[in-house]
Design a protein around this motif. Structure first.
Motif, PDB file in Angstrom:
ATOM      1  N   MET A 272       0.438  -0.889  -0.028  1.00 24.69           N
ATOM      2  CA  MET A 272      -0.249   0.340   0.055  1.00 24.69           C
ATOM      3  C   MET A 272       1.015   0.902  -0.054  1.00 24.69           C
ATOM      4  O   MET A 272       2.199   1.423   0.350  1.00 24.69           O
ATOM      5  N   ALA A 273       0.475   2.170  -0.449  1.00 27.44           N
ATOM      6  CA  ALA A 273       1.148   3.701  -0.176  1.00 27.44           C
ATOM      7  C   ALA A 273       1.765   4.122   0.725  1.00 27.44           C
ATOM      8  O   ALA A 273       2.760   4.785   0.908  1.00 27.44           O
ATOM      9  N   GLU A 274       0.572   4.494   1.108  1.00 24.61           N
ATOM     10  CA  GLU A 274       0.958   4.374   2.903  1.00 24.61           C
ATOM     11  C   GLU A 274       1.402   3.628   3.585  1.00 24.61           C
ATOM     12  O   GLU A 274       2.758   4.336   4.721  1.00 24.61           O
ATOM     13  N   ASP A 275       2.554   2.335   3.372  1.00 27.25           N
ATOM     14  CA  ASP A 275       3.429   1.429   3.910  1.00 27.25           C
ATOM     15  C   ASP A 275       4.832   1.459   3.750  1.00 27.25           C
ATOM     16  O   ASP A 275       5.700   2.256   4.071  1.00 27.25           O
ATOM     17  N   ILE A 276       4.609   2.420   2.337  1.00 34.50           N
ATOM     18  CA  ILE A 276       5.519   2.665   1.541  1.00 34.50           C
ATOM     19  C   ILE A 276       6.496   3.493   1.713  1.00 34.50           C
ATOM     20  O   ILE A 276       7.371   3.773   2.290  1.00 34.50           O
ATOM     21  N   LEU A 277       5.228   4.757   1.896  1.00 34.89           N
ATOM     22  CA  LEU A 277       5.591   6.083   2.342  1.00 34.89           C
ATOM     23  C   LEU A 277       6.174   5.812   4.419  1.00 34.89           C
ATOM     24  O   LEU A 277       7.313   6.610   4.611  1.00 34.89           O
ATOM     25  N   LEU A 278       5.757   5.091   4.647  1.00 35.04           N
ATOM     26  CA  LEU A 278       5.907   5.104   6.013  1.00 35.04           C
ATOM     27  C   LEU A 278       7.273   3.871   6.162  1.00 35.04           C
ATOM     28  O   LEU A 278       8.425   4.665   7.383  1.00 35.04           O
ATOM     29  N   LYS A 279       7.901   3.178   5.464  1.00 37.12           N
ATOM     30  CA  LYS A 279       8.503   2.846   5.028  1.00 37.12           C
ATOM     31  C   LYS A 279       9.973   3.632   4.974  1.00 37.12           C
ATOM     32  O   LYS A 279      10.580   3.662   5.752  1.00 37.12           O
ATOM     33  N   HIS A 280       9.449   4.590   4.540  1.00 36.63           N
ATOM     34  CA  HIS A 280      10.654   5.838   3.539  1.00 36.63           C
ATOM     35  C   HIS A 280      10.352   7.354   4.960  1.00 36.63           C
ATOM     36  O   HIS A 280      10.826   8.459   3.943  1.00 36.63           O
ATOM     37  N   GLU A 281       9.436   7.039   5.786  1.00 40.50           N
ATOM     38  CA  GLU A 281       9.653   8.332   6.121  1.00 40.50           C
ATOM     39  C   GLU A 281      10.565   9.161   6.691  1.00 40.50           C
ATOM     40  O   GLU A 281      10.727  10.436   6.614  1.00 40.50           O
ATOM     41  N   ASP A 282      12.208   8.366   7.086  1.00 39.46           N
ATOM     42  CA  ASP A 282      13.208   9.335   6.905  1.00 39.46           C
ATOM     43  C   ASP A 282      13.783   9.559   6.131  1.00 39.46           C
ATOM     44  O   ASP A 282      14.646  11.261   6.296  1.00 39.46           O
ATOM     45  N   LEU A 283      13.978   8.622   5.063  1.00 37.91           N
ATOM     46  CA  LEU A 283      14.216   9.846   3.542  1.00 37.91           C
ATOM     47  C   LEU A 283      13.444  11.118   3.789  1.00 37.91           C
ATOM     48  O   LEU A 283      14.311  12.199   2.884  1.00 37.91           O
ATOM     49  N   ILE A 284      11.852  10.909   3.717  1.00 36.70           N
ATOM     50  CA  ILE A 284      10.830  12.372   3.127  1.00 36.70           C
ATOM     51  C   ILE A 284      11.044  13.360   3.844  1.00 36.70           C
ATOM     52  O   ILE A 284      11.064  14.262   3.397  1.00 36.70           O
ATOM     53  N   SER A 285      11.488  12.999   5.558  1.00 30.40           N
ATOM     54  CA  SER A 285      11.769  13.891   6.316  1.00 30.40           C
ATOM     55  C   SER A 285      13.391  14.957   5.754  1.00 30.40           C
ATOM     56  O   SER A 285      13.026  15.749   5.975  1.00 30.40           O
ATOM     57  N   GLU A 286      13.730  13.967   5.829  1.00 31.49           N
ATOM     58  CA  GLU A 286      15.181  14.425   4.583  1.00 31.49           C
ATOM     59  C   GLU A 286      14.969  15.686   3.496  1.00 31.49           C
ATOM     60  O   GLU A 286      15.648  16.297   3.791  1.00 31.49           O
ATOM     61  N   LEU A 287      14.134  15.062   2.737  1.00 33.61           N
ATOM     62  CA  LEU A 287      14.015  15.528   1.088  1.00 33.61           C
ATOM     63  C   LEU A 287      13.216  17.096   1.753  1.00 33.61           C
ATOM     64  O   LEU A 287      13.547  17.339   0.693  1.00 33.61           O
ATOM     65  N   LYS A 288      12.391  16.939   2.899  1.00 33.85           N
ATOM     66  CA  LYS A 288      11.244  18.303   2.968  1.00 33.85           C
ATOM     67  C   LYS A 288      12.572  19.336   3.259  1.00 33.85           C
ATOM     68  O   LYS A 288      12.004  20.949   3.293  1.00 33.85           O
ATOM     69  N   HIS A 289      13.009  18.792   4.070  1.00 32.24           N
ATOM     70  CA  HIS A 289      14.585  20.144   4.576  1.00 32.24           C
ATOM     71  C   HIS A 289      14.963  20.868   3.578  1.00 32.24           C
ATOM     72  O   HIS A 289      15.661  21.494   3.239  1.00 32.24           O
ATOM     73  N   TYR A 290      15.311  20.208   1.608  1.00 28.64           N
ATOM     74  CA  TYR A 290      15.645  20.704   0.872  1.00 28.64           C
ATOM     75  C   TYR A 290      14.588  21.244  -0.420  1.00 28.64           C
ATOM     76  O   TYR A 290      14.697  21.454  -1.352  1.00 28.64           O
TER      77      TYR A 290
END
Length: 235
Positions: A1-19
């Motif tokens: 599921m999309a939500e599971d994938i996003l949760l799996k890459h939560e740290d990466l998303i947090s890092e990308l948000k800073h850019y």
């Protein structure tokens, strides 16, 4: 599921948000997601696009934070925030170049927000339980409460295919990770339960999605908005 994938890459998303807001974001983004699968890359792109959308959402933190809330004007609209939220708001505005969903989510997740404090307290109790060697099943509370089923008013060009009809031009009026709504000419008849394939040509212009056959959707509802167009709700 999309939500599971996003949760799996939560740290990466947090890092990308800073850019986000960085002139070189596209290059940074592509380098950071290079090791992901095509579907994962697509979801990362969708999440960053969602966070970058300008919004006009009213912020009212009265009763939601430990700080003293006061009126705060921005672009003719009055919000209610405390000093901590104001600092976060102004810094995020500068980073993102305007009031986007990323700014709103940053304000709603300040350290003194009651919901954030409650979550941290729950996590601390869970950690203490582990330290005490208790036989406890730990539940991880995700940090994406505001993201789940968030729909953004985002118009991009798409093409739709169903039955023998190919490359029908349409556009989205809102979109989320699990569904969307498209604006389609009334001469194309779709009914609840129909299956379609949709290509996000508006995103493919600047991002290699690798989705040659499009994304499969099911029609949930059809709403007539004028003589010329219907809104088609999809999941």
């Amino acid at each position: 599921m999309a939500e599971d994938i996003l949760l799996k890459h939560e740290d990466l998303i947090s890092e990308l948000k800073h850019y986000l807001g960085n002139p070189k974001f596209d290059l940074i983004f592509k380098s950071k997601i290079a090791g992901l699968t095509k579907p994962e890359q697509f979801l990362m792109k969708m999440e960053m696009t969602r966070l970058s959308q300008p919004i006009a959402r009213f912020i009212d933190l009265r009763g939601l934070v430990t700080g003293q809330v006061k009126p705060y004007d921005h672009n003719g609209k009055q919000h209610f925030m405390d000093e901590t939220a104001i600092e976060v708001f102004e810094a995020a505005l500068k980073q993102h170049g305007g009031y986007t969903l990323a700014v709103y989510e940053a304000v709603m997740n300040t350290e003194n927000n009651h919901r954030v404090l409650q979550r941290k307290a729950t996590e601390k109790i869970a950690e203490q339980a582990i330290d005490d060697s208790l036989n406890t099943n730990i539940i991880k509370f995700a940090s994406y409460e505001n993201r789940r089923e968030e729909r953004m008013n985002y118009s991009i060009k798409v093409t739709v295919e169903y039955n023998d009809k190919k490359s029908i031009a349409a556009s989205t009026s809102d979109i989320s990770l699990s569904g969307c709504k498209i604006k389609l000419a009334t001469r194309y008849v779709l009914k609840k339960g129909h299956l379609i394939a949709m290509r996000l040509v508006g995103l493919e212009q600047d991002f290699e999605l690798g989705l040659k056959n499009g994304i499969q959707y099911e029609v949930v509802a059809v709403e007539n908005i004028s003589k010329e167009f219907n809104h088609i709700r999809l999941k």
